[in-house]
Write an enzyme that holds these catalytic residues in place. Sequence first.
Site, PDB file in Angstrom:
ATOM      1  N   SER A 538      -9.462   3.351  -9.606  1.00 18.60           N
ATOM      2  CA  SER A 538      -8.303   2.540  -9.968  1.00 18.60           C
ATOM      3  C   SER A 538      -7.146   3.478 -10.337  1.00 18.60           C
ATOM      4  CB  SER A 538      -8.672   1.579 -11.102  1.00 18.60           C
ATOM      5  OG  SER A 538      -7.720   0.555 -11.235  1.00 18.60           O
ATOM      6  N   ASP A 624      -9.774  -7.080  -3.350  1.00 16.79           N
ATOM      7  CA  ASP A 624      -9.282  -6.552  -4.628  1.00 16.79           C
ATOM      8  C   ASP A 624      -7.874  -7.079  -4.888  1.00 16.79           C
ATOM      9  OD1 ASP A 624      -8.579  -5.034  -6.841  1.00 16.79           O
ATOM     10  OD2 ASP A 624      -9.411  -3.184  -6.040  1.00 16.79           O
ATOM     11  N   HIS A 658     -12.248  -5.881  -7.114  1.00 16.86           N
ATOM     12  CA  HIS A 658     -11.928  -4.608  -7.761  1.00 16.86           C
ATOM     13  C   HIS A 658     -13.171  -3.899  -8.290  1.00 16.86           C
ATOM     14  CE1 HIS A 658      -9.061  -1.808  -9.455  1.00 16.86           C
ATOM     15  NE2 HIS A 658      -9.602  -1.915 -10.647  1.00 16.86           N
TER      16      HIS A 658
END
Length: 686
Positions: A538, A624, A658
Amino acid sequence: MSSEMPPTAKKVPSERVHHGDTVIDHYAWLTVKDDPETIAYLEAENAYTQQMTAHLKPLQETIFQEIKGRTLETDLSVPTRKGDWWYYSRTEEGKQYGIQCRVAAAGETPPELKAGEPLPGEQVMLDGNELAGESDFFALGTSAVSPDGTLLAYSVNFTGDERFTLKVKNLVTGQTLADEIPGIFYGGAWSADGTTFFYTTVDEAWRPHRVYRHTVGTPAADDVLVHEEADERFWIGVGLTRSERYLILSAGSKITSEIRILEADRPTGEFRVVRPRETGVEYGLDHAGDRFLVLHNKNAENFELATAPLDDPGTWTPLIAHREDTRLLDVDAFSGHTVVHFRRDGLTGIRILPADGEPYEIGLPEPIYDVAPSGNPEFVTGRLRIGYTSMITPPSVYDYDLASRELILLKRKPVLGGYDPADYEQFREWATAPDGTRVPISIAVRKGTERPAPTVLYGYGSYEISVDPSFSVARLSLLDRGFVFAIAHIRGGGEMGRRWYEDGKFQQKKNTFTDFVACAEHLRAAGWSSGVIARGGSAGGLLMGAVANLAPESFAGVVAEVPFVDALNTILDPSLPLTVIEWDEWGDPLHDPDVYAYMKSYSPYENVDGRVYPPILAITSLNDTRVLYHEPAKWIARLRDTARGGPFLLKTEMGAGHGGRSGRYDSWREEAFTLSWILDTAKAAQ
């Protein structure tokens, strides 16, 4: 390794002009998710990655079996007392998802746990395996029992896009009610009488911006909009205090808070503001009997704890004054005591404030660790539930007896296969950044490992999120093969207090990257590492892309998971999910030319050049909603076109979000894939 040629992404010039700067983006076409050509390209990349890693299949299976073999598959959590029930979750061998259960309660001592056995008198509230059915993906977003214990509000998602459908189950009859509300966000809160449930929904930019009130048994179309947040920088959420006296409606940007409260026994009333928002002032509130407790940073960078009258919650009187060396993280109010979670010298801690005694801190047994209050829903209690772990101590659950001041170990996560913490060591080292700042590094290694050794260096460094020293079953597959594992506690995170975070954001963001490179160099210079493989996800994926550009020669390989590597283009587009609220973290390149120039100078996608880069594995998910799949797709395409070295691999989960794949066995296989690539890449670099 296969000689299969990698996919070649077509180049379609797309012009962008900002602040007089003209940029041509040849891979912008990959942002069109529903274009068959985009899907075909991602599938071609998956096929290429599969070809390039085909020789690792046996190793992947071995590591998967190691993770599985070390995990007690049929297990249960330590029950948590709430009202008349002990609540817990358990897992069963062969099943992907957890099962939420409860048993009738008596006293404060949890029921005795027997490995592999449900508790006598168990009531199953939710079975994730039944809810998931044949779906490839499943996630729970909400699971909240009403204060009287009769109703359960829960929400489900089957795609990974983090938009859930709310349902209500009667725990007395076992029946799921007709109530069904699609498109909600995480969380929610019950009114005191259990007739009303408050929930949030998101806008097109995936920002939770509305709170609704739902009356059980009525159509969703009749739900009442309670609050709408117009400022695109703010997220909102709703909760219930531990005392169950107040509903809390919170609005927050990255740097500013505003809270509204409502008596929980009058759910149709109007929420009132505690203190109007003031840019740069963050605060949180809990109810403590005859007063409120407020944790805030008004003229207190590392936060201060204050009290406030129930009838005037915006007037704050200091209780714990600000300290330069201690960051106050959270406060929990109980009927007879207050618990403060804090951070000092890069480590977490717990401070107890008895109602009728002197404050004190709980002593802990290891030099580096992570500790936090965990699972304390009861307002009137003589015990505090604590979660504890370190790099070599598996996650552990304690009850702290406030009368005897004794830590009572209730459970330590079983690690099968003969794991002995005494076979491993953990260390704290300090690297020196280019500006002279000392940066902490947490290290784990198996005793007897010959050094220097191949090393995985993990980092994040954004949003004041701390990557604290904790245990990992999967990591043992690296340590037992002679690896060193290290965490770089770099600026931009929160490990050393609020200033540590401030010094790694906005126009100081590059400190995050240079800190990480300094940590890698320190590990080599100090004799720990023969080669460093960097790993992050991320915003930590932004870190991976940035350090690959900054010092590609410093790394033997890079693993970037759901990586935020096209940062400048994303933050320039306010129509994308999360962009506007991110301006308080990165700056606003759309309206500020200086921010634009600074971000352009470090954004990974913008700065790929023709140098020799290490092998790179990028992992993403098609659904995501936080870091969109096209960021790593574009990045890998540009690396292939511009850089030398590699190989550069892209793996896209075509049905996940995600967090990647949702089932525990699927996630173990995903981790086994990544670890096998790390092992193979480190071997090739020797």
